[in-house]
Design an enzyme around this catalytic site. Structure first.
Site, PDB file in Angstrom:
ATOM      1  N   ILE A 153       0.892  -1.162   0.000  1.00  0.00           N
ATOM      2  CA  ILE A 153       0.000   0.000   0.000  1.00  0.00           C
ATOM      3  C   ILE A 153       0.924   1.203   0.000  1.00  0.00           C
ATOM      4  O   ILE A 153       1.561   1.504   1.006  1.00  0.00           O
ATOM      5  CB  ILE A 153      -0.919  -0.010   1.238  1.00  0.00           C
ATOM      6  CG1 ILE A 153      -1.706  -1.314   1.297  1.00  0.00           C
ATOM      7  CG2 ILE A 153      -1.850   1.208   1.222  1.00  0.00           C
ATOM      8  CD1 ILE A 153      -2.590  -1.469   2.518  1.00  0.00           C
ATOM      9  N   GLY A 154       1.049   1.857  -1.151  1.00  0.00           N
ATOM     10  CA  GLY A 154       1.991   2.971  -1.301  1.00  0.00           C
ATOM     11  C   GLY A 154       3.233   2.508  -2.039  1.00  0.00           C
ATOM     12  O   GLY A 154       3.874   1.529  -1.629  1.00  0.00           O
ATOM     13  N   GLY A 156       5.929   4.755  -3.145  1.00  0.00           N
ATOM     14  CA  GLY A 156       6.802   5.926  -3.283  1.00  0.00           C
ATOM     15  C   GLY A 156       8.246   5.495  -3.139  1.00  0.00           C
ATOM     16  O   GLY A 156       8.626   4.405  -3.584  1.00  0.00           O
ATOM     17  N   CYS A 210       2.613   3.939   2.888  1.00  0.00           N
ATOM     18  CA  CYS A 210       1.950   5.199   2.542  1.00  0.00           C
ATOM     19  C   CYS A 210       2.056   6.155   3.730  1.00  0.00           C
ATOM     20  O   CYS A 210       2.329   5.729   4.851  1.00  0.00           O
ATOM     21  CB  CYS A 210       0.483   4.935   2.216  1.00  0.00           C
ATOM     22  SG  CYS A 210      -0.372   4.069   3.550  1.00  0.00           S
ATOM     23  N   GLU A 214      -5.863  11.516   6.232  1.00  0.00           N
ATOM     24  CA  GLU A 214      -7.267  11.197   6.555  1.00  0.00           C
ATOM     25  C   GLU A 214      -7.710   9.951   5.798  1.00  0.00           C
ATOM     26  O   GLU A 214      -8.448   9.120   6.308  1.00  0.00           O
ATOM     27  CB  GLU A 214      -8.157  12.373   6.177  1.00  0.00           C
ATOM     28  CG  GLU A 214      -8.250  13.379   7.294  1.00  0.00           C
ATOM     29  CD  GLU A 214      -9.062  14.592   6.917  1.00  0.00           C
ATOM     30  OE1 GLU A 214      -9.957  14.499   6.063  1.00  0.00           O
ATOM     31  OE2 GLU A 214      -8.760  15.665   7.497  1.00  0.00           O
ATOM     32  N   THR A 237       5.580  -0.553   8.456  1.00  0.00           N
ATOM     33  CA  THR A 237       6.683   0.357   8.787  1.00  0.00           C
ATOM     34  C   THR A 237       6.302   1.789   8.425  1.00  0.00           C
ATOM     35  O   THR A 237       7.171   2.653   8.350  1.00  0.00           O
ATOM     36  CB  THR A 237       7.976  -0.011   8.019  1.00  0.00           C
ATOM     37  OG1 THR A 237       7.677  -0.008   6.613  1.00  0.00           O
ATOM     38  CG2 THR A 237       8.536  -1.359   8.436  1.00  0.00           C
ATOM     39  N   ARG A 239       3.063   4.222   9.386  1.00  0.00           N
ATOM     40  CA  ARG A 239       2.677   4.960  10.587  1.00  0.00           C
ATOM     41  C   ARG A 239       1.671   4.129  11.353  1.00  0.00           C
ATOM     42  O   ARG A 239       0.858   3.408  10.749  1.00  0.00           O
ATOM     43  CB  ARG A 239       2.015   6.299  10.221  1.00  0.00           C
ATOM     44  CG  ARG A 239       2.992   7.427   9.958  1.00  0.00           C
ATOM     45  CD  ARG A 239       3.771   7.818  11.208  1.00  0.00           C
ATOM     46  NE  ARG A 239       4.757   8.848  10.969  1.00  0.00           N
ATOM     47  CZ  ARG A 239       6.020   8.637  10.588  1.00  0.00           C
ATOM     48  NH1 ARG A 239       6.451   7.398  10.408  1.00  0.00           N
ATOM     49  NH2 ARG A 239       6.854   9.635  10.417  1.00  0.00           N
ATOM     50  N   GLU A 268       2.998   6.218  20.733  1.00  0.00           N
ATOM     51  CA  GLU A 268       4.389   5.782  20.930  1.00  0.00           C
ATOM     52  C   GLU A 268       5.029   6.631  22.018  1.00  0.00           C
ATOM     53  O   GLU A 268       5.020   7.861  21.901  1.00  0.00           O
ATOM     54  CB  GLU A 268       5.181   5.929  19.625  1.00  0.00           C
ATOM     55  CG  GLU A 268       4.693   5.004  18.523  1.00  0.00           C
ATOM     56  CD  GLU A 268       5.393   5.243  17.187  1.00  0.00           C
ATOM     57  OE1 GLU A 268       6.159   6.226  17.061  1.00  0.00           O
ATOM     58  OE2 GLU A 268       5.166   4.461  16.263  1.00  0.00           O
ATOM     59  N   HIS A 296       9.557   1.912  16.710  1.00  0.00           N
ATOM     60  CA  HIS A 296       9.687   2.895  15.614  1.00  0.00           C
ATOM     61  C   HIS A 296      11.173   3.043  15.249  1.00  0.00           C
ATOM     62  O   HIS A 296      11.762   4.119  15.404  1.00  0.00           O
ATOM     63  CB  HIS A 296       9.095   4.250  16.038  1.00  0.00           C
ATOM     64  CG  HIS A 296       8.861   5.188  14.888  1.00  0.00           C
ATOM     65  ND1 HIS A 296       7.825   6.079  14.855  1.00  0.00           N
ATOM     66  CD2 HIS A 296       9.550   5.384  13.732  1.00  0.00           C
ATOM     67  CE1 HIS A 296       7.879   6.791  13.732  1.00  0.00           C
ATOM     68  NE2 HIS A 296       8.929   6.387  13.030  1.00  0.00           N
TER      69      HIS A 296
HETATM   70  N1  LIG Z   1       9.077   3.498  10.398  1.00  0.00           N
HETATM   71  C1  LIG Z   1       9.974   4.401  10.060  1.00  0.00           C
HETATM   72  O1  LIG Z   1      11.034   4.487  10.669  1.00  0.00           O
HETATM   73  C2  LIG Z   1       9.708   5.308   8.911  1.00  0.00           C
HETATM   74  C3  LIG Z   1       8.444   5.448   8.385  1.00  0.00           C
HETATM   75  N2  LIG Z   1       8.219   6.251   7.301  1.00  0.00           N
HETATM   76  C4  LIG Z   1       6.860   6.334   6.767  1.00  0.00           C
HETATM   77  O2  LIG Z   1       6.882   5.838   5.437  1.00  0.00           O
HETATM   78  C5  LIG Z   1       6.022   6.644   4.647  1.00  0.00           C
HETATM   79  C6  LIG Z   1       6.424   6.538   3.190  1.00  0.00           C
HETATM   80  O3  LIG Z   1       7.685   7.138   2.981  1.00  0.00           O
HETATM   81  P1  LIG Z   1       8.222   7.414   1.497  1.00  0.00           P
HETATM   82  O4  LIG Z   1       8.056   6.216   0.658  1.00  0.00           O
HETATM   83  O5  LIG Z   1       9.561   8.009   1.617  1.00  0.00           O
HETATM   84  O6  LIG Z   1       7.168   8.515   1.034  1.00  0.00           O
HETATM   85  P2  LIG Z   1       6.717   8.851  -0.448  1.00  0.00           P
HETATM   86  O7  LIG Z   1       5.998  10.145  -0.357  1.00  0.00           O
HETATM   87  O8  LIG Z   1       7.866   8.723  -1.376  1.00  0.00           O
HETATM   88  O9  LIG Z   1       5.692   7.678  -0.799  1.00  0.00           O
HETATM   89  C7  LIG Z   1       4.420   7.564  -0.245  1.00  0.00           C
HETATM   90  C8  LIG Z   1       3.514   6.926  -1.274  1.00  0.00           C
HETATM   91  O10 LIG Z   1       2.254   6.697  -0.663  1.00  0.00           O
HETATM   92  C9  LIG Z   1       1.265   6.985  -1.631  1.00  0.00           C
HETATM   93  N3  LIG Z   1      -0.045   7.226  -1.047  1.00  0.00           N
HETATM   94  C10 LIG Z   1      -0.561   8.390  -0.581  1.00  0.00           C
HETATM   95  N4  LIG Z   1      -1.841   8.206  -0.207  1.00  0.00           N
HETATM   96  C11 LIG Z   1      -2.123   6.900  -0.439  1.00  0.00           C
HETATM   97  C12 LIG Z   1      -3.294   6.120  -0.266  1.00  0.00           C
HETATM   98  N5  LIG Z   1      -4.455   6.655   0.170  1.00  0.00           N
HETATM   99  N6  LIG Z   1      -3.236   4.814  -0.593  1.00  0.00           N
HETATM  100  C13 LIG Z   1      -2.098   4.262  -1.091  1.00  0.00           C
HETATM  101  N7  LIG Z   1      -0.965   4.967  -1.307  1.00  0.00           N
HETATM  102  C14 LIG Z   1      -0.988   6.272  -0.969  1.00  0.00           C
HETATM  103  C15 LIG Z   1       1.812   8.200  -2.376  1.00  0.00           C
HETATM  104  O11 LIG Z   1       1.183   8.364  -3.643  1.00  0.00           O
HETATM  105  C16 LIG Z   1       3.280   7.844  -2.493  1.00  0.00           C
HETATM  106  O12 LIG Z   1       3.569   7.166  -3.691  1.00  0.00           O
HETATM  107  C17 LIG Z   1       6.186   8.053   5.256  1.00  0.00           C
HETATM  108  O13 LIG Z   1       5.059   8.863   4.992  1.00  0.00           O
HETATM  109  C18 LIG Z   1       6.364   7.772   6.728  1.00  0.00           C
HETATM  110  O14 LIG Z   1       5.133   7.878   7.386  1.00  0.00           O
HETATM  111  C19 LIG Z   1       9.234   6.930   6.699  1.00  0.00           C
HETATM  112  C20 LIG Z   1      10.509   6.835   7.186  1.00  0.00           C
HETATM  113  C21 LIG Z   1      10.826   6.059   8.357  1.00  0.00           C
HETATM  114  O1  LIG Z   2      11.261   9.617   8.815  1.00  0.00           O
HETATM  115  C1  LIG Z   2      10.197   9.237   9.341  1.00  0.00           C
HETATM  116  O2  LIG Z   2       9.087   9.489   8.874  1.00  0.00           O
HETATM  117  C2  LIG Z   2      10.249   8.449  10.563  1.00  0.00           C
HETATM  118  O3  LIG Z   2       9.329   7.760  10.885  1.00  0.00           O
HETATM  119  C3  LIG Z   2      11.410   8.571  11.454  1.00  0.00           C
HETATM  120  O4  LIG Z   2      11.390   9.829  11.993  1.00  0.00           O
END
Ligand SMILES: NC(=O)C1=CN([C@@H]2O[C@H](COP(=O)(O)OP(=O)(O)OC[C@H]3O[C@@H](n4cnc5c(N)ncnc54)[C@H](O)[C@@H]3O)[C@@H](O)[C@H]2O)C=CC1
Ligand SMILES: O=C(O)C(=O)CO
Length: 330
Positions: A153-154, A156, A210, A214, A237, A239, A268, A296
């Site tokens: 799901i997502g 990016g 993703c 909302e 991984t 949110r 958290e 996290h």
């Molecule tokens: N657990 C951790 O340590 C970390 C978690 N994250 C989370 O990972 C997420 C993704 O990061 P990136 O890939 O770098 O972001 P990104 O912005 O490159 O990719 C997110 C993707 O999700 C898609 N998306 C948006 N709404 C959606 C929906 N309703 N259904 C399906 N897909 C949808 C977007 O179109 C995009 O392609 C971040 O938003 C963050 O919350 C990011 C870094 C660390």
């Molecule tokens: O980069 C993020 O989105 C993380 O979850 C770590 O801060």
């Protein structure tokens, strides 16, 4: 020119080696190491720029008190802990650091999937609590991963990095992402699926990549988890809010899901009396050896953290020296 003030709100402790090296010429940097937004009162109001990690939120009540702030850098990818619209209305840019830990999160997602799919976590927990001798009846039957379906799901940055790893394991990768540009599937050799229910119905592993919005809040809930294949694995991984973790617990109890890995939770650290945490700590509960909970930490590496701090500081420096910020998200 008078010196500016940059406040690092949470997570980072002194010494502020990277921050001072980059910002020292123009600003004093202060680390608050706050664990709640309320700890910021009286310490942040005169900041010219703010570096925020993921331990706390910046909501309207805090942003309203900022007198000089030009930029809030969310040192990380996900910016769901900042009221971006309100910041914009006050003329404050919000930026993120999108490219510090893509590979780490992808490695963590695949690592957790392998740990669960190969039964490593299950068998290790059983042995650790002294159950039974060294016999194969202990082994919960595992399936060969090659040819199985990895559903995202997502798709990016992190999703596509994860997809490449899953493909290297011989898995068929499908994704649901209504906002991904056309052609991503063709360039990566993965398959776009327009309907989430269709993806859930065919995936052996579902992995969330993703943002929390909302639209994605509890996108995996009782109803959608029921659409997942019996015996499948869920990895989050992204949110905490994207997955209803209590629905995951119910699906494990009902033996619908085989296993789940939750790197992120809605609160958290979680409350001690949270039913998920209680079940997960109870050796007699199926959650004990079928759910992985991480604090996290999917993003974390020393190199990634250095990148995050350096890139966040560089963005503050740009703004404090009159340049436009990079990676603005509001
Ligand atoms: N657990 C951790 O340590 C970390 C978690 N994250 C989370 O990972 C997420 C993704 O990061 P990136 O890939 O770098 O972001 P990104 O912005 O490159 O990719 C997110 C993707 O999700 C898609 N998306 C948006 N709404 C959606 C929906 N309703 N259904 C399906 N897909 C949808 C977007 O179109 C995009 O392609 C971040 O938003 C963050 O919350 C990011 C870094 C660390
Ligand atoms: O980069 C993020 O989105 C993380 O979850 C770590 O801060």
């Amino acid at each position: 020119m008078s010196r500016s003030k940059v406040v690092v709100t949470d997570f980072i402790h002194p010494p502020l080696t990277h921050e001072e090296k980059i910002l020292g010429e123009v600003a004093d940097t202060v680390a608050l190491n706050a664990f709640s937004e309320d700890n910021l009162v009286g310490k942040i109001e005169d900041a010219d720029a703010i570096m925020l990690y993921h331990f706390i939120s910046l909501s309207e009540k805090t942003i309203l008190r900022l007198e000089n702030c030009k930029l809030i850098v969310r040192c990380g990818v996900g910016f769901d802990n900042v009221d971006r619209a309100f910041a914009r209305s006050r003329g404050i840019d919000v930026a993120n650091v999108p490219d510090y830990g893509t590979e780490e999160v992808a490695d963590s997602a695949i690592g957790m999937m392998l740990t669960l799919a190969r039964g490593v976590h299950f068998m290790n927990s059983r042995l650790q609590r002294g159950e039974g001798p060294w016999v194969y009846e202990q082994v919960r039957p595992t399936h060969r991963l090659r040819g199985r379906v990895f559903g995202m799901i997502g798709a990016g940055r992190i999703g596509t990095a994860t997809a490449l790893r899953a493909k290297a394991l011989g898995m068929r990768v499908v994704y649901y992402d209504p906002y991904a540009p056309d052609g991503r599937d063709k360039s990566l050799g993965i398959e776009r699926i327009e309907d989430l229910a269709d993806l859930l119905a065919i995936s052996d592993v579902v992995s969330a990549h993703c943002p929390r919005t909302e639209e994605t809040q509890h996108i995996l809930n009782d109803e959608t988890i029921a659409q997942m294949k019996r015996g499948s694995i869920l990895v989050n991984t992204a949110r905490g809010g994207v997955v209803d973790a209590h629905a995951v617990l119910r699906a494990i109890e009902a033996d619908h899901l085989r296993a789940a890995a939750l790197d992120v939770l809605e609160i958290e650290p979680p409350e001690e009396n949270d039913p998920l945490m209680q079940a997960w700590r109870d050796p007699s509960h199926p959650a004990f050896d079928r759910i992985i909970i991480n604090p996290h930490a999917a993003f974390y590496s020393e190199e990634g953290l250095d990148d995050m701090r350096i890139k966040g500081s560089q963005n503050c420096y740009r703004v404090l020296t009159g340049e436009k910020p990079r990676n603005v998200v509001n």
